[in-house]
Structures are given as structure tokens and as C-alpha cells.
Design a protein around this motif. Structure first.
Motif, short mmCIF file in Angstrom:
data_model
loop_
_atom_site.label_atom_id
_atom_site.label_comp_id
_atom_site.label_asym_id
_atom_site.label_seq_id
_atom_site.Cartn_x
_atom_site.Cartn_y
_atom_site.Cartn_z
N HIS A 1 37.57 23.99 -28.71
CA HIS A 1 37.83 22.94 -27.74
C HIS A 1 38.94 22.02 -28.24
CE1 HIS A 1 33.77 24.00 -26.35
NE2 HIS A 1 33.47 23.99 -27.63
N ALA B 1 43.54 28.31 -28.68
CA ALA B 1 43.27 26.87 -28.79
C ALA B 1 44.41 26.19 -29.55
CB ALA B 1 41.94 26.63 -29.49
N ILE C 1 30.96 18.43 -31.47
CA ILE C 1 31.74 17.76 -30.42
C ILE C 1 31.46 16.26 -30.41
CG2 ILE C 1 32.05 17.55 -27.92
CD1 ILE C 1 31.65 20.59 -27.74
N LEU D 1 39.72 18.06 -27.25
CA LEU D 1 39.08 16.97 -26.52
C LEU D 1 40.04 15.81 -26.30
CD1 LEU D 1 35.85 17.04 -28.68
CD2 LEU D 1 36.21 18.21 -26.51
N SER E 1 36.51 28.27 -19.47
CA SER E 1 35.34 27.59 -18.91
C SER E 1 35.61 27.17 -17.48
CB SER E 1 35.00 26.35 -19.75
OG SER E 1 35.93 25.32 -19.50
N TYR F 1 29.87 26.94 -28.55
CA TYR F 1 30.38 27.40 -27.26
C TYR F 1 31.82 27.91 -27.33
CZ TYR F 1 26.26 24.94 -25.76
OH TYR F 1 24.96 24.52 -25.61
N SER G 1 41.99 27.73 -20.81
CA SER G 1 40.54 27.62 -20.86
C SER G 1 39.86 28.74 -20.08
CB SER G 1 40.09 26.26 -20.31
OG SER G 1 38.68 26.18 -20.37
N GLY H 1 40.38 20.83 -17.04
CA GLY H 1 39.63 20.37 -18.20
C GLY H 1 38.77 19.16 -17.93
N ALA I 1 44.93 23.17 -19.85
CA ALA I 1 43.54 23.61 -19.69
C ALA I 1 43.44 24.73 -18.68
CB ALA I 1 42.67 22.43 -19.26
#
Length: 86
Positions: free
Chosen positions: A72, A5, A49, A74, A28, A69, A26, A35, A22
Motif C-alpha cells: 500500500h 507499488a 497500516i 497511504l 483493490s 492484504y 491498484s 484510491g 491508484a
């Protein structure tokens, strides 16, 4: 993980595109879409968040945020106000 990160954040601060970064870091499903996350209600997100999102201006990167989770970074593209009286 946290180290990735911070690497991703450093790359974006150095000029790398959010979307490309991302995809690179990432794990996810949203990461593979650059992203991109559809419109979210900040009240439905983990408090870690939503707190950051409430203070973030569109286009500005957050610092690394830890939530249940994972980690992150953002960035808000657009803020849409919703009338909750409905």
C-alpha cells in the motif's frame, strides 16, 4: 505486487496524481475509485497500516507499506477526531 507499488510511489513523487496512479496500479476495488477509502478507524486496521497512519500528516505520501492484504501507499486527506465516550 511490491515492484508495482514502488513504481507507483516513484510516479507520485515525480508529480503523478494519487488518484490516477491508484487507478493504474491498484488491484483493490478502492483503486478504481482513485484510491479513495471512506473514513476508517485506525484501530480496526492491520497494525502495519495503523502505525503508518498514526505518524502521517494529511497530504503526505507514505513509503510502501506491506500488510497481510498486500502493498500500500497511504495518504490521509482529513483527520477526524471521534469521541469514544459515546
Amino acid at each position: 505486487n511490491e515492484a508495482d507499488a514502488y513504481k507507483a510511489l516513484d510516479e507520485m513523487k515525480g508529480g503523478a496524481k494519487f488518484e490516477d496512479t491508484a487507478k493504474k496500479y491498484s488491484i483493490s476495488p478502492e483503486g478504481q475509485r482513485g484510491g479513495l477509502v471512506d473514513y476508517l478507524d485506525a484501530e480496526e486496521l492491520p497494525s502495519e497500516i495503523s502505525r503508518v497512519l498514526n505518524g502521517l500528516k494529511p497530504g503526505v505520501l507514505s513509503d510502501v507499506v506491506k500488510s497481510p492484504y498486500g502493498f500500500h501507499i497511504l495518504r490521509i486527506k482529513e483527520v477526524v477526531k471521534v469521541d469514544r465516550k459515546c
